[in-house]
Design a protein around this motif. Sequence first.
Motif, mmCIF file in Angstrom:
data_model
loop_
_atom_site.group_PDB
_atom_site.id
_atom_site.type_symbol
_atom_site.label_atom_id
_atom_site.label_comp_id
_atom_site.label_asym_id
_atom_site.label_seq_id
_atom_site.Cartn_x
_atom_site.Cartn_y
_atom_site.Cartn_z
ATOM 1 N N MET A 1 0.756 -1.080 0.091
ATOM 2 C CA MET A 1 -0.094 0.229 -0.094
ATOM 3 C C MET A 1 0.934 1.222 -0.017
ATOM 4 O O MET A 1 1.751 1.344 0.741
ATOM 5 N N LYS A 2 0.499 2.295 -0.860
ATOM 6 C CA LYS A 2 1.266 3.563 -0.751
ATOM 7 C C LYS A 2 0.383 4.729 0.354
ATOM 8 O O LYS A 2 -0.709 4.600 0.107
ATOM 9 N N ILE A 3 1.360 5.088 1.055
ATOM 10 C CA ILE A 3 0.639 5.965 2.203
ATOM 11 C C ILE A 3 1.344 7.464 1.948
ATOM 12 O O ILE A 3 2.496 7.601 1.647
ATOM 13 N N LEU A 4 0.321 8.518 2.045
ATOM 14 C CA LEU A 4 0.851 9.832 2.052
ATOM 15 C C LEU A 4 0.805 10.434 3.607
ATOM 16 O O LEU A 4 -0.455 10.228 4.063
ATOM 17 N N ILE A 5 1.651 10.822 4.021
ATOM 18 C CA ILE A 5 1.599 11.552 5.459
ATOM 19 C C ILE A 5 1.627 12.951 5.183
ATOM 20 O O ILE A 5 2.446 13.463 4.257
ATOM 21 N N ASP A 49 -2.428 22.021 3.056
ATOM 22 C CA ASP A 49 -3.834 22.808 3.339
ATOM 23 C C ASP A 49 -4.359 23.131 1.857
ATOM 24 O O ASP A 49 -5.653 23.598 1.540
ATOM 25 N N ASP A 50 -3.599 22.886 0.728
ATOM 26 C CA ASP A 50 -4.112 22.917 -0.717
ATOM 27 C C ASP A 50 -4.825 21.475 -1.199
ATOM 28 O O ASP A 50 -3.917 20.469 -1.594
ATOM 29 N N PHE A 51 -6.267 21.414 -0.710
ATOM 30 C CA PHE A 51 -6.589 20.134 -0.783
ATOM 31 C C PHE A 51 -6.672 19.573 -2.225
ATOM 32 O O PHE A 51 -6.525 18.196 -2.881
ATOM 33 N N ASN A 52 -6.569 20.520 -3.382
ATOM 34 C CA ASN A 52 -6.835 19.948 -4.851
ATOM 35 C C ASN A 52 -5.552 19.387 -5.076
ATOM 36 O O ASN A 52 -5.508 18.285 -5.734
ATOM 37 N N SER A 53 -4.530 20.033 -4.707
ATOM 38 C CA SER A 53 -3.026 19.482 -5.156
ATOM 39 C C SER A 53 -2.772 18.204 -4.235
ATOM 40 O O SER A 53 -2.288 17.138 -5.055
ATOM 41 N N VAL A 54 -3.307 18.089 -3.135
ATOM 42 C CA VAL A 54 -3.012 16.771 -2.302
ATOM 43 C C VAL A 54 -4.149 15.704 -3.121
ATOM 44 O O VAL A 54 -3.275 14.440 -3.457
ATOM 45 N N GLY A 55 -5.380 16.023 -3.528
ATOM 46 C CA GLY A 55 -6.025 15.015 -4.134
ATOM 47 C C GLY A 55 -5.375 14.751 -5.487
ATOM 48 O O GLY A 55 -5.581 13.376 -5.756
ATOM 49 N N VAL A 58 -2.633 12.158 -4.948
ATOM 50 C CA VAL A 58 -3.053 10.961 -4.544
ATOM 51 C C VAL A 58 -3.609 10.066 -5.714
ATOM 52 O O VAL A 58 -3.423 8.771 -5.791
ATOM 53 N N ILE A 59 -4.272 10.818 -6.780
ATOM 54 C CA ILE A 59 -4.949 10.078 -7.742
ATOM 55 C C ILE A 59 -3.844 9.570 -8.806
ATOM 56 O O ILE A 59 -3.630 8.483 -8.978
ATOM 57 N N GLU A 60 -2.853 10.693 -9.039
ATOM 58 C CA GLU A 60 -1.784 10.173 -9.956
ATOM 59 C C GLU A 60 -0.857 8.999 -9.568
ATOM 60 O O GLU A 60 -0.243 8.412 -10.109
ATOM 61 N N ASN A 61 -0.647 9.136 -8.134
ATOM 62 C CA ASN A 61 0.299 8.153 -7.507
ATOM 63 C C ASN A 61 -0.293 6.879 -6.968
ATOM 64 O O ASN A 61 0.339 6.087 -6.324
ATOM 65 N N LYS A 62 -1.684 6.779 -6.960
ATOM 66 C CA LYS A 62 -2.284 5.632 -6.556
ATOM 67 C C LYS A 62 -1.874 5.644 -4.996
ATOM 68 O O LYS A 62 -1.966 4.270 -4.706
#
Length: 422
Positions: A1-5, A49-55, A58-62
């Motif tokens: 699993m890939k995790i983003l902190i 705090d930049d939710f669009n960039s975080v989202g 997340v999608i691009e890097n699965k």
Amino acid sequence: MKILILGSGGREHALAWKIAQSTLVTKIFIAPGNAGTELFGENIQINPDDFNSVGEFVIENKVEMVVVGPEVPLVNGISDYFLDNDRLKSISVIGPVKKGAMLEGSKDFAKSFMGKYGIPTARHKTFDADSREEAFQFLETMDTPYVLKADGLAAGKGVVILNDYQKAVDELNSMFDGKLGEAGKKVLLEEFMDGIELSVFVLTDGKTYKILPEAKDYKRIGEGDTGLNTGGMGAVSPVPFADRNFLSKVETRIIQPTIKGMIREKIDYKGFVFFGLMNVKGDPYVVEYNVRMGDPEAEVIIPRIKSDLVDLFVAVSESKLSNKVIEIDQRTAVTVMLVSEGYPGSYDKGKVIKSLEKVKDSILFYAGACRKGNEIFTNGGRVIAVSSYGSDKDQALSRSYRNAQIISFDKKYYRRDIGFDL
Ligand code: AMP
Ligand code: GLY
């Protein structure tokens, strides 16, 4: 699993260190991270705090799981942002939805919640600029010291404790007049609780909970708990005075009604709850809720969790935490924060940190530290948390203090009395 902190402090280094030990993880990203988190994964330059960039990331890097370190993205609704987006709603976010995060984001909300569910806390009243005169009158009825609290998030500057009536009136006026921005437009006047503080943490899936080790944090900059408030200058876990009897009161009077309240309020809370408590003559009272791990509490609590943290996070997101058992290391863990002289006021950055390679018997969790080439430089007020285990508090402290001395950078400062009162 890939995790983003998400986050960049010692807490996020501790999370990355622990998550990297999980057999379930293939890759860790940290946004934005620091010199410590990059030892376990890839730091990416995205603002949490930049939710669009975080989202998008997340999608691009699965990425399949996002672990939120600090409170601001939670209070701003990052969990709701994921849940409300068709392409993101299947991603697990460890951190509560906005309504749950209000327990930290609005002290008035937290007080109403505690009132409704019978959770012990100091009595209070909330005022705003329109009820200024009533606030002054209420102040006259209060015993000293006066406790004034901004309703919203104020980065540790929202609580003022004063003995002098006129100073309290002046402080109230400046909060109502916008000294702390929106955060201080509503102010709570609260009864002072005389006792000793500690923090208890749980991990919850919104239905059930697991109790994590408790910790004591040292918040003031100066020895003997003097001077300005900081993010935290050190921590100790376990807390000797938090015996079984006291902790069982915390569970029945505070933890259980809090979880029950969340269920009743239909708050889908998946993450950590941090109960800031006051022990008043053996009885626990809530000083504040936080909706995340503490920093530096994480630097002693996470090392004491023996179980696979990612396995627990998966259970949290699947609402199956009741199936899990948490194994806790019985050793004591302590941490001593090395900071830049001047913190929490102004301080220099960019000082080279030396002798890190000489450290033995401690775990270093970097906070305000960045890497340039082969060297590490100071980059913030709190620089490195020096954590150690010991068979008891004294052994753990002597390890941390030995290494605190060995590590060197220009204008290094640390408190030499962490844990001495315990
Ligand atoms: P808070 O941000 O609510 O945790 O408050 C910051 C600090 O102020 C706490 O850690 C306590 O040391 C102190 N404090 C807050 N509320 C009270 C209270 N009602 N009585 C005594 N001390 C308090
Ligand atoms: N150390 C206190 C906090 O994380 O809020």
